[in-house]
Scaffold this active site. Sequence first.
Site, PDB file in Angstrom:
ATOM      1  N   HIS A 124       5.215   1.233   0.401  1.00 13.98           N
ATOM      2  CA  HIS A 124       5.998   0.508  -0.604  1.00 13.98           C
ATOM      3  C   HIS A 124       7.464   0.315  -0.201  1.00 13.98           C
ATOM      4  CE1 HIS A 124       2.990   1.492  -4.095  1.00 13.98           C
ATOM      5  NE2 HIS A 124       2.392   1.052  -2.988  1.00 13.98           N
ATOM      6  N   TYR A 126      -6.051   3.305  -9.585  1.00 12.67           N
ATOM      7  CA  TYR A 126      -7.153   2.943  -8.704  1.00 12.67           C
ATOM      8  C   TYR A 126      -8.312   3.940  -8.793  1.00 12.67           C
ATOM      9  CZ  TYR A 126      -5.079  -0.946  -6.120  1.00 12.67           C
ATOM     10  OH  TYR A 126      -4.572  -2.169  -5.762  1.00 12.67           O
TER      11      TYR A 126
END
Length: 383
Positions: A159, A274
């Site tokens: 990220h 997720y």
Amino acid sequence: MTARRSTPTALTLALALSAVLLLAAAPAPARAAPKAETVAHGLVNPWSLAFLPDGRMLVTERPGRLRVVAADGRLSAPVAGLPPVVAGGQGGLLDVVLDPDWRQNQRVWWSYVEADAADGSRNGTALARGRLDPDSQPPRLSEVQVVYRQQPKLGGALHYGGRIVFDRQGRLFLTLGERFSAKDQAPKLDNALGKIVRLDTEGRAPADNPLTGRSGARPEIWSWGHRNPQGAALHPRTGELWTTEHGPQGGDELNLTRGGRFFGWPEVTWGRNYVTGTRIGEGGERADVEPPLLWWGPTSIAPSGMAFLSSERYPGWQGSLFIGALRAQALVRITLDERQRPVAQERLLQDLGERIRDVRQGPDGWLYLLTDSPDGRILRLRP
């Protein structure tokens, strides 16, 4: 800051979800499928593409190389003079753009992952500039200067954000991810994690930035509450910044990224965890959070580079927004209405089975794409 809106009811949230899913499922208009022709190959995980005025291209490779690519696809030796790049995971050499005054200063700008000088286990996104001589052997950068460093630097390899866009005043935007492990810092204004910053060409905060003079806030911050924005472009008509953002599962976003706005992460998102599928934060809307123009659910597409099409090369497509999708392995075309709102989308080039990392309109009006693989390619899209 953000104008407050009435609290959404369950019905309005359901309608919003239905609208986005309908948009996501909009059928493609009947036309011959576009064709992608290879311009160059042999690039290792290419990340960004920029065009020199003479028709050559600059391409970054994530492991830490910058190449000059001839019009016939020949790759130069790696450009000399880059500072050390931390490559691994999602990190490495990221974006590259030409200075708006390139013809006068031969300056290029790039983003990359830089190690902490005191502790090499920590790293973060950095912005640098230098003067490029593309004709030397090998091509060479000189007068290299790092003008901005994301703070704090952290461990890990996820990220980073990293897209660079110049605005019409000669300022530049840099997107910064929240580094995954520090998502709780994205809403806070005393750090550069999960932010988009706006800088002058010396790396300073312009006086007209939205948080200038605000106690406890970093003045370079343009917007905050971002997860991992990896696509950015100026709208050719309005001059406003649009960005794409990697969300959690089913939470990828397309945003009109106006200054002084909070974009929610991780407190407000349409996405879910997720692994567990559980909701993150408070759900998809809150009165003080800027809503996305579009979000992808229930499956993420992993949006990356983006470009507005202003040329007339593709009949019926002028004014569309094109977004590279990594997980969806497609080029996404979004149709905008007269008010510049997304009204339909279609997925192109799915037959390639390639992760599309970057999208650029070339000076010749054609769209050029980068495929993210160990044998990455530059593609030219033909109608």
